[in-house]
Motif scaffolding. Structure first.
Motif, PDB file in Angstrom:
ATOM      1  N   GLN A  68     -36.322 133.193  26.039  1.00  0.00           N
ATOM      2  CA  GLN A  68     -36.548 132.231  24.963  1.00  0.00           C
ATOM      3  C   GLN A  68     -35.281 131.940  24.161  1.00  0.00           C
ATOM      4  O   GLN A  68     -35.160 130.879  23.572  1.00  0.00           O
ATOM      5  N   ILE A  69     -34.353 132.887  24.106  1.00  0.00           N
ATOM      6  CA  ILE A  69     -33.171 132.680  23.274  1.00  0.00           C
ATOM      7  C   ILE A  69     -31.899 132.414  24.081  1.00  0.00           C
ATOM      8  O   ILE A  69     -30.880 132.055  23.501  1.00  0.00           O
ATOM      9  N   MET A  70     -31.967 132.576  25.390  1.00  0.00           N
ATOM     10  CA  MET A  70     -30.766 132.330  26.207  1.00  0.00           C
ATOM     11  C   MET A  70     -30.385 130.857  26.140  1.00  0.00           C
ATOM     12  O   MET A  70     -31.214 130.011  25.818  1.00  0.00           O
ATOM     13  N   HIS A  71     -29.127 130.590  26.408  1.00  0.00           N
ATOM     14  CA  HIS A  71     -28.741 129.192  26.501  1.00  0.00           C
ATOM     15  C   HIS A  71     -28.187 128.893  27.888  1.00  0.00           C
ATOM     16  O   HIS A  71     -27.699 129.779  28.590  1.00  0.00           O
ATOM     17  N   THR A  72     -28.338 127.653  28.255  1.00  0.00           N
ATOM     18  CA  THR A  72     -27.865 127.158  29.533  1.00  0.00           C
ATOM     19  C   THR A  72     -27.188 125.819  29.287  1.00  0.00           C
ATOM     20  O   THR A  72     -27.448 125.190  28.261  1.00  0.00           O
ATOM     21  N   PRO A  73     -26.352 125.337  30.133  1.00  0.00           N
ATOM     22  CA  PRO A  73     -25.861 126.021  31.331  1.00  0.00           C
ATOM     23  C   PRO A  73     -24.889 127.132  30.960  1.00  0.00           C
ATOM     24  O   PRO A  73     -24.321 127.152  29.869  1.00  0.00           O
ATOM     25  N   VAL A  74     -24.697 128.038  31.904  1.00  0.00           N
ATOM     26  CA  VAL A  74     -23.781 129.146  31.696  1.00  0.00           C
ATOM     27  C   VAL A  74     -22.391 128.702  32.154  1.00  0.00           C
ATOM     28  O   VAL A  74     -22.210 128.315  33.310  1.00  0.00           O
ATOM     29  N   LEU A  75     -21.448 128.712  31.224  1.00  0.00           N
ATOM     30  CA  LEU A  75     -20.062 128.433  31.601  1.00  0.00           C
ATOM     31  C   LEU A  75     -19.578 129.606  32.440  1.00  0.00           C
ATOM     32  O   LEU A  75     -19.759 130.768  32.054  1.00  0.00           O
ATOM     33  N   SER A  76     -18.956 129.317  33.572  1.00  0.00           N
ATOM     34  CA  SER A  76     -18.489 130.384  34.449  1.00  0.00           C
ATOM     35  C   SER A  76     -17.378 129.870  35.343  1.00  0.00           C
ATOM     36  O   SER A  76     -17.088 128.674  35.367  1.00  0.00           O
ATOM     37  N   VAL A  77     -16.773 130.790  36.068  1.00  0.00           N
ATOM     38  CA  VAL A  77     -15.786 130.445  37.086  1.00  0.00           C
ATOM     39  C   VAL A  77     -16.106 131.233  38.348  1.00  0.00           C
ATOM     40  O   VAL A  77     -16.644 132.335  38.262  1.00  0.00           O
ATOM     41  N   PRO A  78     -15.761 130.675  39.508  1.00  0.00           N
ATOM     42  CA  PRO A  78     -15.908 131.447  40.747  1.00  0.00           C
ATOM     43  C   PRO A  78     -14.701 132.373  40.919  1.00  0.00           C
ATOM     44  O   PRO A  78     -13.632 132.126  40.337  1.00  0.00           O
ATOM     45  N   PRO A  79     -14.823 133.410  41.718  1.00  0.00           N
ATOM     46  CA  PRO A  79     -13.691 134.329  41.905  1.00  0.00           C
ATOM     47  C   PRO A  79     -12.469 133.649  42.526  1.00  0.00           C
ATOM     48  O   PRO A  79     -11.342 134.079  42.317  1.00  0.00           O
ATOM     49  N   GLN A  80     -12.685 132.560  43.255  1.00  0.00           N
ATOM     50  CA  GLN A  80     -11.585 131.858  43.922  1.00  0.00           C
ATOM     51  C   GLN A  80     -10.841 130.895  42.995  1.00  0.00           C
ATOM     52  O   GLN A  80      -9.831 130.319  43.392  1.00  0.00           O
ATOM     53  N   ALA A  81     -11.305 130.710  41.779  1.00  0.00           N
ATOM     54  CA  ALA A  81     -10.620 129.822  40.826  1.00  0.00           C
ATOM     55  C   ALA A  81      -9.282 130.427  40.443  1.00  0.00           C
ATOM     56  O   ALA A  81      -9.097 131.648  40.484  1.00  0.00           O
ATOM     57  N   THR A  82      -8.378 129.563  40.046  1.00  0.00           N
ATOM     58  CA  THR A  82      -7.083 130.066  39.565  1.00  0.00           C
ATOM     59  C   THR A  82      -7.212 130.451  38.094  1.00  0.00           C
ATOM     60  O   THR A  82      -8.124 129.989  37.393  1.00  0.00           O
ATOM     61  N   ILE A  83      -6.283 131.275  37.656  1.00  0.00           N
ATOM     62  CA  ILE A  83      -6.254 131.657  36.243  1.00  0.00           C
ATOM     63  C   ILE A  83      -6.067 130.417  35.380  1.00  0.00           C
ATOM     64  O   ILE A  83      -6.669 130.293  34.309  1.00  0.00           O
ATOM     65  N   SER A  84      -5.282 129.461  35.860  1.00  0.00           N
ATOM     66  CA  SER A  84      -5.077 128.213  35.110  1.00  0.00           C
ATOM     67  C   SER A  84      -6.393 127.470  34.899  1.00  0.00           C
ATOM     68  O   SER A  84      -6.640 126.924  33.823  1.00  0.00           O
ATOM     69  N   GLN A  85      -7.247 127.461  35.914  1.00  0.00           N
ATOM     70  CA  GLN A  85      -8.553 126.805  35.774  1.00  0.00           C
ATOM     71  C   GLN A  85      -9.408 127.531  34.732  1.00  0.00           C
ATOM     72  O   GLN A  85     -10.097 126.891  33.933  1.00  0.00           O
ATOM     73  N   ALA A  86      -9.365 128.847  34.738  1.00  0.00           N
ATOM     74  CA  ALA A  86     -10.123 129.624  33.751  1.00  0.00           C
ATOM     75  C   ALA A  86      -9.618 129.331  32.344  1.00  0.00           C
ATOM     76  O   ALA A  86     -10.412 129.131  31.416  1.00  0.00           O
ATOM     77  N   ALA A 127       5.136 130.570  39.252  1.00  0.00           N
ATOM     78  CA  ALA A 127       5.469 130.178  40.622  1.00  0.00           C
ATOM     79  C   ALA A 127       4.314 130.385  41.603  1.00  0.00           C
ATOM     80  O   ALA A 127       4.190 129.648  42.575  1.00  0.00           O
ATOM     81  N   HIS A 128       3.469 131.382  41.393  1.00  0.00           N
ATOM     82  CA  HIS A 128       2.346 131.576  42.309  1.00  0.00           C
ATOM     83  C   HIS A 128       1.021 131.566  41.550  1.00  0.00           C
ATOM     84  O   HIS A 128       0.922 132.045  40.431  1.00  0.00           O
ATOM     85  N   ALA A 129       0.034 130.997  42.230  1.00  0.00           N
ATOM     86  CA  ALA A 129      -1.293 130.860  41.626  1.00  0.00           C
ATOM     87  C   ALA A 129      -2.044 132.184  41.738  1.00  0.00           C
ATOM     88  O   ALA A 129      -2.377 132.627  42.826  1.00  0.00           O
ATOM     89  N   VAL A 130      -2.277 132.784  40.606  1.00  0.00           N
ATOM     90  CA  VAL A 130      -3.055 134.020  40.564  1.00  0.00           C
ATOM     91  C   VAL A 130      -4.524 133.623  40.458  1.00  0.00           C
ATOM     92  O   VAL A 130      -4.892 132.741  39.680  1.00  0.00           O
ATOM     93  N   MET A 131      -5.349 134.276  41.240  1.00  0.00           N
ATOM     94  CA  MET A 131      -6.772 133.950  41.277  1.00  0.00           C
ATOM     95  C   MET A 131      -7.542 134.816  40.275  1.00  0.00           C
ATOM     96  O   MET A 131      -7.122 135.922  39.935  1.00  0.00           O
ATOM     97  N   VAL A 132      -8.671 134.298  39.850  1.00  0.00           N
ATOM     98  CA  VAL A 132      -9.549 135.022  38.933  1.00  0.00           C
ATOM     99  C   VAL A 132      -9.928 136.369  39.532  1.00  0.00           C
ATOM    100  O   VAL A 132      -9.923 137.394  38.847  1.00  0.00           O
ATOM    101  N   LYS A 133     -10.220 136.404  40.833  1.00  0.00           N
ATOM    102  CA  LYS A 133     -10.635 137.659  41.483  1.00  0.00           C
ATOM    103  C   LYS A 133      -9.559 138.743  41.396  1.00  0.00           C
ATOM    104  O   LYS A 133      -9.863 139.925  41.456  1.00  0.00           O
ATOM    105  N   ASP A 134      -8.284 138.331  41.218  1.00  0.00           N
ATOM    106  CA  ASP A 134      -7.192 139.300  41.120  1.00  0.00           C
ATOM    107  C   ASP A 134      -7.160 140.013  39.765  1.00  0.00           C
ATOM    108  O   ASP A 134      -6.587 141.093  39.657  1.00  0.00           O
ATOM    109  N   LEU A 135      -7.738 139.394  38.740  1.00  0.00           N
ATOM    110  CA  LEU A 135      -7.686 139.963  37.393  1.00  0.00           C
ATOM    111  C   LEU A 135      -9.056 140.263  36.785  1.00  0.00           C
ATOM    112  O   LEU A 135      -9.129 140.820  35.696  1.00  0.00           O
TER     113      LEU A 135
END
Length: 184
Positions: A68-86, A127-135
């Protein structure tokens, strides 16, 4: 004997999560009578008022649930996203952390603090794209939609957010801000 004002009756009914029709059915009176009493447009008999008060006093308070109190949509990122996208999502939505979700299921979280720590440790380079899954770190706790709000409050004392899941699929999120909003 305290005689409740119309707004007190309405407030108590709403707090209990009851509709006027339910009060009327339980008290053996019409819904329109309940509406008129709550509006203050009729002065009810003492016996009618007693019936309503008895129904209100015997009613169980409605259990507030995570669903009853949750909100949607849930902001999220996939593990394959880059840190820049996050970081873009952080900035756009004024948040400091996000759940990491893969195929609807939570797998971790990413936060500004872990990104700053990686910068300090020189693990992030433009210089290199670090992924969300890495951190990513361990994820937020999860609860089912029917979990009572008191338990959610206890969980939030040690966590920034709680994900509401059905099975393994994320359906919503609850933050400390949501609880403050609920109280206010």
């Amino acid at each position: 004997m305290h005689i409740p004002r119309p707004e007190e009756i309405r407030s108590r009914r709403e707090t209990l999560g009851l509709r006027q029709t339910e009060i009327a059915r339980r008290a053996g009176i019409s819904q329109s009578m309940v509406a008129r009493i709550e509006a203050g447009s009729v002065d009810p008999r003492v016996s009618t008022l007693n019936k309503i008060i008895t129904v209100l006093n015997n009613a169980e308070p409605r259990k507030i649930t995570a669903g009853q109190i949750m909100h949607t949509p849930v902001l999220s990122v996939p593990p394959q996203a880059t840190i820049s996208q996050a970081v873009e999502i952080f900035e756009k939505n004024n948040v400091s952390q996000l759940p990491v979700i893969e195929r609807g299921a939570p797998v971790g979280c990413i936060s500004e603090s872990v990104i700053v720590k990686a910068i300090e440790q020189q693990r992030l380079h433009p210089a290199h794209a670090v992924m969300v899954k890495d951190l990513m770190e361990p994820g937020f706790p999860t609860v089912p939609p029917d979990m009572d709000v008191e338990t959610v409050v206890n969980i939030l004392q040690q966590n920034h957010a709680v994900l509401v899941t059905e099975g393994r699929i994320v359906r919503g999120v609850i933050t400390k801000h949501d609880l403050i909003t609920l109280i206010v």
